[in-house]
Scaffold this motif. Structure first.
Motif, short mmCIF file in Angstrom:
data_model
loop_
_atom_site.label_atom_id
_atom_site.label_comp_id
_atom_site.label_asym_id
_atom_site.label_seq_id
_atom_site.Cartn_x
_atom_site.Cartn_y
_atom_site.Cartn_z
N LYS A 97 0.91 -1.15 0.11
CA LYS A 97 0.06 0.00 -0.01
C LYS A 97 0.95 1.16 -0.05
O LYS A 97 0.69 2.17 -0.56
N GLY A 98 2.01 1.05 0.97
CA GLY A 98 2.96 2.31 0.98
C GLY A 98 3.58 2.73 -0.52
O GLY A 98 3.73 3.86 -0.77
N ILE A 99 3.83 1.52 -1.25
CA ILE A 99 4.31 1.89 -2.60
C ILE A 99 3.30 2.32 -3.68
O ILE A 99 3.84 3.22 -4.33
N ALA A 100 2.31 1.77 -3.38
CA ALA A 100 1.29 2.26 -4.20
C ALA A 100 0.95 3.69 -4.01
O ALA A 100 0.78 4.68 -4.90
N PHE A 101 0.92 4.22 -2.83
CA PHE A 101 0.58 5.56 -2.37
C PHE A 101 1.89 6.48 -3.11
O PHE A 101 1.84 7.50 -3.46
N PHE A 102 3.34 6.03 -2.89
CA PHE A 102 4.32 6.57 -3.21
C PHE A 102 4.28 6.71 -4.44
O PHE A 102 4.57 7.91 -4.97
N GLN A 103 4.03 5.82 -5.46
CA GLN A 103 3.97 5.91 -6.95
C GLN A 103 3.00 7.13 -7.60
O GLN A 103 3.19 7.51 -8.53
N LYS A 104 1.95 7.37 -6.61
CA LYS A 104 1.01 8.44 -7.08
C LYS A 104 1.49 9.80 -6.77
O LYS A 104 0.89 10.82 -7.21
N LEU A 105 2.48 10.19 -6.04
CA LEU A 105 2.83 11.51 -5.61
C LEU A 105 4.03 12.14 -6.64
O LEU A 105 4.49 11.48 -7.53
N SER A 106 3.80 13.44 -6.47
CA SER A 106 4.90 14.17 -7.26
C SER A 106 6.17 13.91 -6.86
O SER A 106 6.41 13.24 -5.78
N ARG A 107 7.13 14.49 -7.76
CA ARG A 107 8.53 14.24 -7.29
C ARG A 107 8.91 14.84 -6.33
O ARG A 107 9.69 14.32 -5.38
N LYS A 108 8.30 16.04 -5.99
CA LYS A 108 8.61 16.81 -4.67
C LYS A 108 7.96 16.01 -3.44
O LYS A 108 8.87 15.94 -2.39
N GLN A 109 7.05 15.59 -3.54
CA GLN A 109 6.19 14.92 -2.41
C GLN A 109 7.19 13.51 -2.05
O GLN A 109 7.36 12.95 -1.04
N LYS A 110 7.70 12.78 -3.16
CA LYS A 110 8.46 11.61 -3.09
C LYS A 110 9.57 12.07 -2.30
O LYS A 110 10.17 11.19 -1.35
N ASP A 111 10.56 12.94 -2.81
CA ASP A 111 11.50 13.39 -1.96
C ASP A 111 11.47 13.73 -0.56
O ASP A 111 12.25 13.26 0.09
N LYS A 112 10.25 14.41 -0.12
CA LYS A 112 9.97 14.53 1.02
C LYS A 112 9.91 13.34 1.92
O LYS A 112 10.39 13.22 3.05
N ILE A 113 8.84 12.48 1.42
CA ILE A 113 8.69 11.12 2.13
C ILE A 113 10.19 10.37 2.40
O ILE A 113 10.38 9.94 3.23
N LEU A 114 10.85 10.42 1.27
CA LEU A 114 12.27 9.71 1.26
C LEU A 114 13.03 10.37 2.22
O LEU A 114 13.79 9.56 3.19
N THR A 115 12.94 11.58 2.58
CA THR A 115 13.96 12.28 3.48
C THR A 115 13.50 11.89 5.03
O THR A 115 14.26 11.67 5.67
N LEU A 116 12.16 12.03 5.23
CA LEU A 116 11.74 11.68 6.39
C LEU A 116 11.71 10.46 6.83
O LEU A 116 12.29 10.02 7.62
N LEU A 117 11.72 9.41 5.81
CA LEU A 117 11.96 8.00 6.35
C LEU A 117 13.46 7.71 6.44
O LEU A 117 13.88 6.73 7.38
#
Length: 133
Positions: free
Chosen positions: A17-37
């Motif tokens: 589910k997390g991967i599916a959520f992540f794939q729908k995000l913009s590049r900026k949002q993906k970067d933010k999530i990766l940084t937080l993780l």
């Protein structure tokens, strides 16, 4: 034995589910999530006690975030952790951001497995995005 199998299955569902959520995000949002993780993973790997880890994770992922970021992060956390926490009968959540529940889960072993797996999968997906653009 069955309980361990159920926990593993629930974690796998959360990761998907997390991967599916992540794939729908913009590049900026993906970067933010990766940084937080990545920051969460650093705390998970630290020598802090479980309670201290939970507090630090909460600071990074909730307390120090804007209202807009909290909505985004809350959606992400609900997507990946809801199944694992509620599906396994694990620790409860007294209110997103209001209790140590979700942060304690992230500080623990199962949370560590989820975060590590998500980082690996997200980095792979993120790198594929970079190559395509």
């Amino acid at each position: 034995m069955d309980e361990t199998k159920n926990i593993k299955e629930e974690i796998e569902k959360s990761i998907k589910k997390g991967i599916a959520f992540f794939q729908k995000l913009s590049r900026k949002q993906k970067d933010k999530i990766l940084t937080l993780l990545r920051r969460v993973q650093e705390i998970q790997n630290s020598n802090l006690s479980g309670t201290e880890k939970a507090k630090e994770i909460k600071k990074i992922m909730w307390t120090k975030q804007s209202v807009k970021s909290k909505l985004f992060i809350g959606g992400f956390l609900g997507t990946i952790i809801g199944i694992a926490v509620f599906g396994t009968g694990g620790i409860g959540i007294a209110g997103l951001g209001g209790a140590v529940g979700i942060w304690g889960f992230l500080a623990g072993t199962a949370g560590g497995v989820i975060v590590s797996s998500l980082i690996q999968n997200f980095e792979k997906d993120f790198n594929n995005d970079t190559k395509e653009n």
